[in-house]
Design an enzyme around this catalytic site. Structure first.
Site, short mmCIF file in Angstrom:
data_model
loop_
_atom_site.label_atom_id
_atom_site.label_comp_id
_atom_site.label_asym_id
_atom_site.label_seq_id
_atom_site.Cartn_x
_atom_site.Cartn_y
_atom_site.Cartn_z
N GLU A 111 0.83 -1.12 -0.05
CA GLU A 111 -0.04 -0.04 0.13
C GLU A 111 0.98 1.42 0.02
O GLU A 111 0.44 2.37 -0.66
CB GLU A 111 -0.93 -0.07 1.26
CG GLU A 111 -2.00 -1.22 1.07
CD GLU A 111 -2.79 -1.24 2.46
OE1 GLU A 111 -2.31 -1.51 3.29
OE2 GLU A 111 -3.99 -1.10 2.31
N GLU A 131 -3.83 -9.31 4.19
CA GLU A 131 -4.78 -9.06 5.25
C GLU A 131 -5.73 -9.77 5.34
O GLU A 131 -6.22 -10.18 6.57
CB GLU A 131 -5.21 -7.48 5.07
CG GLU A 131 -4.25 -6.42 5.20
CD GLU A 131 -3.58 -6.14 3.93
OE1 GLU A 131 -3.64 -6.72 3.25
OE2 GLU A 131 -2.79 -5.08 3.88
N1 3HC Z 1 4.46 -7.45 11.79
C1 3HC Z 1 5.42 -7.87 12.93
N2 3HC Z 1 6.31 -8.78 12.78
C2 3HC Z 1 6.31 -9.42 11.81
C3 3HC Z 1 5.49 -9.22 10.46
C4 3HC Z 1 4.67 -8.06 10.39
N3 3HC Z 1 3.71 -7.70 9.66
N4 3HC Z 1 5.73 -10.01 9.58
C5 3HC Z 1 6.71 -10.94 10.16
N5 3HC Z 1 7.07 -10.34 11.00
C6 3HC Z 1 8.05 -11.19 12.14
C7 3HC Z 1 8.00 -12.62 12.15
O1 3HC Z 1 6.66 -12.69 13.38
C8 3HC Z 1 9.23 -13.29 12.71
O2 3HC Z 1 9.44 -12.69 13.82
P1 3HC Z 1 10.36 -13.84 14.95
O3 3HC Z 1 11.56 -13.95 14.31
O4 3HC Z 1 10.23 -13.10 16.24
O5 3HC Z 1 9.54 -15.15 14.92
C9 3HC Z 1 10.12 -12.33 11.60
O6 3HC Z 1 9.19 -11.17 11.28
C10 3HC Z 1 10.44 -12.90 10.32
O7 3HC Z 1 9.06 -13.65 9.83
P2 3HC Z 1 9.08 -14.93 9.36
O8 3HC Z 1 9.60 -16.05 10.14
O9 3HC Z 1 7.58 -15.30 8.70
O10 3HC Z 1 10.03 -14.87 8.07
P3 3HC Z 1 10.07 -15.26 6.31
O11 3HC Z 1 11.14 -14.92 5.70
O12 3HC Z 1 9.51 -16.91 6.39
O13 3HC Z 1 8.63 -14.69 5.67
C11 3HC Z 1 7.18 -12.87 5.49
C12 3HC Z 1 8.76 -13.23 5.45
C13 3HC Z 1 6.79 -13.50 4.05
C14 3HC Z 1 7.20 -11.50 5.27
C15 3HC Z 1 6.17 -13.46 6.55
O14 3HC Z 1 6.90 -12.99 7.84
C16 3HC Z 1 4.81 -12.91 6.51
O15 3HC Z 1 3.86 -13.13 5.72
N6 3HC Z 1 4.42 -11.75 7.14
C17 3HC Z 1 3.04 -11.41 7.32
C18 3HC Z 1 2.83 -10.07 6.17
C19 3HC Z 1 1.47 -9.81 6.46
O16 3HC Z 1 0.61 -10.08 6.91
N7 3HC Z 1 1.37 -8.51 6.08
C20 3HC Z 1 0.15 -7.62 6.38
C21 3HC Z 1 0.12 -7.02 7.74
S1 3HC Z 1 -1.57 -6.31 8.01
C22 3HC Z 1 -1.39 -4.82 7.14
O17 3HC Z 1 -0.33 -4.59 6.59
C23 3HC Z 1 -2.65 -3.73 7.40
C24 3HC Z 1 -2.64 -2.73 6.37
O18 3HC Z 1 -3.27 -3.00 5.43
C25 3HC Z 1 -3.30 -1.49 7.55
#
Ligand code: 3HC
Length: 699
Positions: A111, A131
């Site tokens: 975004e 999301e």
């Molecule tokens: N917020 C906070 N922490 C996050 C995060 C996030 N969005 N995404 C990942 N992390 C953290 C994980 O919890 C993990 O923490 P840890 O090492 O303490 O366990 C660390 O980052 C690494 O994450 P992964 O182990 O998952 O690492 P990968 O490399 O396997 O994957 C990723 C990376 C593809 C970015 C995956 O973490 C992921 O899919 N994250 C979520 C993405 C997501 O859902 N984004 C949308 C959020 S909601 C939003 O944006 C609302 C907006 O529209 C207003």
């Protein structure tokens, strides 16, 4: 000469002539926590106020561009600025702003990109609006700006699937403007120069008109009503996208209101618990120690389970030797693996050109001596302690020193199996779930003498196979099957007491299970439970009410469920209907037991079923079979089809509260005090007003 100014800990500006490079540096995934939001806004406002920059390029340090809002902030008091406001500042910047995306630009990260005036992707980039997987909708302009760039149908598909779109597709869809190779900072500088010399065009997304498509919106809404009626956020996503035909300011207002509605739901809390739980299960010291190297795996048994395990290992790039006792069994095993690999190609899990090379990593053999050099053996033969002990005794003599000897037993005593070798430190339980190349759960069963590096190897293997490894202690059924054995009796008692199998299934499907327990029984094969009941008949507690009466009658007819065409249901090609003969068995068994049938509401059914599940889950945590409540939750999410938006049985338990659960059990105990007993842990939690979430935090 360039000059760098830190705006705060996460955001810096590097001036290179009249180009401003804004770097986001907030490891591990550059989530837009408060400091990132504030820093970005301050940086863009400062650059606009100072007037030295003719173009601004935003990029990120580390392995990925921004992966979204900081999920850890959800549910906590909000500290401004809000993400949509920051993005409005960026979009309104009179100095053109471009962004360079690498790694995974997800959610708020994408975004952010959409609010800039042009987007450059770096090879291997994936973009997504995931999301929905967290029970939310894109709440920082995604539902408004994506339709402007890619059209309503594409935006709907992307937002409702939450999938990660590969760079090439993103380029074709108009989400990014260019694809380049190189380091984010270098590309940012180059692209900024292109803006200055007019070879890269910029434009404000809010000034692009959306092509209305009421048909796509109506069709999607109707489909969701049918398929995902029990979920909240998908319907809100459609409402938000529908607002994208409004001027951006009005659309953003609607999007924000719908986002806040999603934020307030227990579904959002459940899905975020699932997100962090999946990562926390392996976040224990035992999983992090030094592990043994595993490159070559031996699998004993070419049945469904053994073939599935072999397939999972092959798909992860491991060499596999498959052992069977007779040629026909071995041929069947190889055929199953071949068809599993074909299925993986069809599902896009394996590239067509890699398929043959993967299959070539498989060596079928009738000779256990072929296991002399393997790093790990996984025994997956039928559940008979005598047979397993014999196999492990042989492995002890055949396998090289340091090889890990694992059993895929689903309930037998791993300590006893280990005792049949002279190296119990090398023995562990690795309990896969069928189909093993698809199901993500792996219970890592730690026996008394299992060495720490063998436990760590189990977790490393789970990671390599793309599975969720959960530590479990030794007991009958470990975490999952032990709890299942307990609560599945509730479904049988409900039927004996007055409900129909269909009502029980419908009520639990309404709760969110993909299939009710009777349909699951039919699918898995009713003969499995029948054999177990016969085996345990002699040791059954005489005070316990017998739960198998109806299922026994069905099996006595030779009806073992789907595979024999009949079970609780009748299967006629694609049609499924209740098996009316079962109603007769139920009526007869009620008569025999002197039960006067009564009626249950769907809520009664869900309450009893879930309370039974929670009770045994609490005991599993209490006696240490599971280290933390979240471990039980992940077992059920990844191995038992528990509805993800409920977070798992013990997350769900917290939504009811220990005190209410204890009161429920005491009420049920008036009917059956043997089955319904209050677990000591729940009693303690009720007295102290604590929750399973508190225990997760303490662990
Ligand atoms: N917020 C906070 N922490 C996050 C995060 C996030 N969005 N995404 C990942 N992390 C953290 C994980 O919890 C993990 O923490 P840890 O090492 O303490 O366990 C660390 O980052 C690494 O994450 P992964 O182990 O998952 O690492 P990968 O490399 O396997 O994957 C990723 C990376 C593809 C970015 C995956 O973490 C992921 O899919 N994250 C979520 C993405 C997501 O859902 N984004 C949308 C959020 S909601 C939003 O944006 C609302 C907006 O529209 C207003």
């Amino acid at each position: 000469m360039s000059k760098t100014t830190a705006i705060n800990d996460c955001i810096s500006i590097e001036m290179s002539g009249d180009i401003a490079l804004i770097c986001i540096d907030n490891p591990p995934v550059n989530a837009t926590g408060q400091a990132v939001r504030q820093g970005l806004q301050d940086a863009v406002e400062k650059l606009n106020a100072e007037g030295n920059a003719r173009v601004i390029a935003i990029y990120a340090a580390g392995r990925t561009f921004v992966a979204g809002a900081d999920i850890r902030e959800f549910g906590k008091p909000f500290v401004p600025p809000a993400l949509p406001d920051v993005f409005n500042v960026i979009e309104a910047s009179s100095v053109p702003v471009i962004s360079v995306l690498h790694g995974t630009a997800l959610g708020g990260g994408l975004e952010l990109g959409l609010s800039t005036h042009a987007r450059i992707g770096i090879e291997d980039l994936r973009v997504g609006l995931p999301e929905i997987l967290l029970g939310l909708l894109p709440g920082a302009g995604g539902t408004q700006r994506m339709p402007r760039l890619a059209g309503i149908p594409f935006a709907l598909e992307m937002i409702l699937s939450g999938r990660q779109v590969p760079a090439k597709e993103a380029l074709e869809a108009g989400i990014i403007d260019r694809l380049e190779a190189g380091e984010p900072r270098d590309i940012a500088l180059k692209a900024a120069k292109d803006v200055l010399d007019g070879t890269l065009q910029t434009r404000r997304t809010d000034q692009i008109a959306v092509t209305p498509d009421q048909g796509a919106l109506d069709q999607t809404a109707a489909h969701l009503q049918k398929t995902q009626g029990h979920l909240f956020s998908p319907h809100k996503c459609v409402e938000a996208v529908a607002a994208s035909t409004e001027p951006l300011v009005a659309g953003l207002k609607i999007e924000r209101a719908l986002f806040m509605e999603c934020m307030d739901t227990p579904q959002r809390a459940g899905l975020i618990h699932a997100f962090f739980g999946e990562r926390a299960v392996s976040n224990i010291p035992e999983a992090k120690g030094p592990a043994r190297e595993i490159a070559h795996v031996g699998v004993i048994g070419g049945g469904t389970m053994g073939s599935g395990i072999a397939t999972a290992c092959l798909l992860a790039g491991l060499k596999v030797t498959l052992i069977e006792v007779a040629q026909d069994g071995l041929d069947r095993g190889v055929a199953t693996i071949t068809s599993n690999l074909d299925g993986a190609v069809k599902r896009g899990k394996l590239k067509t050109d890699k398929r043959d090379a993967v299959q070539a990593m498989l060596t079928p053999s009738l000779d256990m001596q072929s296991l002399a050099d393997v790093d790990l053996v996984i025994e997956a033969v039928f559940e008979d302690m005598g047979v397993k002990k014999d196999i492990f005794g042989k492995l002890d003599k055949i396998c090289k020193a340091g090889a890990i000897l694992a059993s895929n037993t689903s309930y037998l005593d791993v300590d006893e199996i280990a005792a049949s070798t002279t190296r119990p430190q090398d023995v562990i339980g690795l309990h896969f779930f069928s189909p093993a190349h698809v199901m993500r759960l792996l219970e890592i069963v730690v026996a008394d003498k299992t060495a720490p590096d063998v436990v760590a190897s189990g977790f490393a293997l789970a990671k390599k196979l793309g599975k969720v490894g959960v530590r479990a202690g030794v007991c009958d059924g470990f975490i999952g099957n032990r709890i299942l054995a307990h609560y599945s009796k509730t479904a049988a008692y409900l039927v004996l007491d007055g409900a129909t199998p269909q009502q029980v299934d419908n009520a639990l499907e309404g709760f969110g299970f993909a299939m009710g327990p009777h349909k699951v029984g039919d699918l898995a094969g009713l003969d499995i439970g029948w054999m177990t009941r016969k085996r345990k008949a002699a040791t059954r507690d005489p005070n316990e009410r017998y739960a198998g009466a109806v299922a026994d009658r069905i099996c006595e007819e030779g009806w073992f469920g789907r595979k024999s065409g009949k079970g609780y249901y009748v299967y006629d090609s694609r049609d499924i209907s209740p098996n009316l003969a079962v109603d007769t068995f139920i009526a007869e068994e009620r008569d025999k037991a002197g039960v006067t049938p009564r009626s249950f509401t769907d809520q009664d059914i869900v309450d009893r079923y879930m309370t039974a599940m929670i009770s045994e889950a609490a005991r599993v945590v209490e006696d240490g079979t599971a280290k933390r409540p979240l471990d039980v939750d992940m077992v059920f999410l990844f191995g038992y089809g528990f509805p993800r938006h409920r977070g798992g049985p013990l997350h769900y338990a917290d939504t009811i509260g220990a005190e209410a659960l204890v009161a429920r059990i005491k009420t049920y105990a008036k009917e059956d005090a043997t089955y319904w007993q209050v677990p000591a842990l729940l009693e303690k939690m009720a007295a102290s007003g604590t929750s399973f979430a508190d225990m997760n935090k303490e662990a």
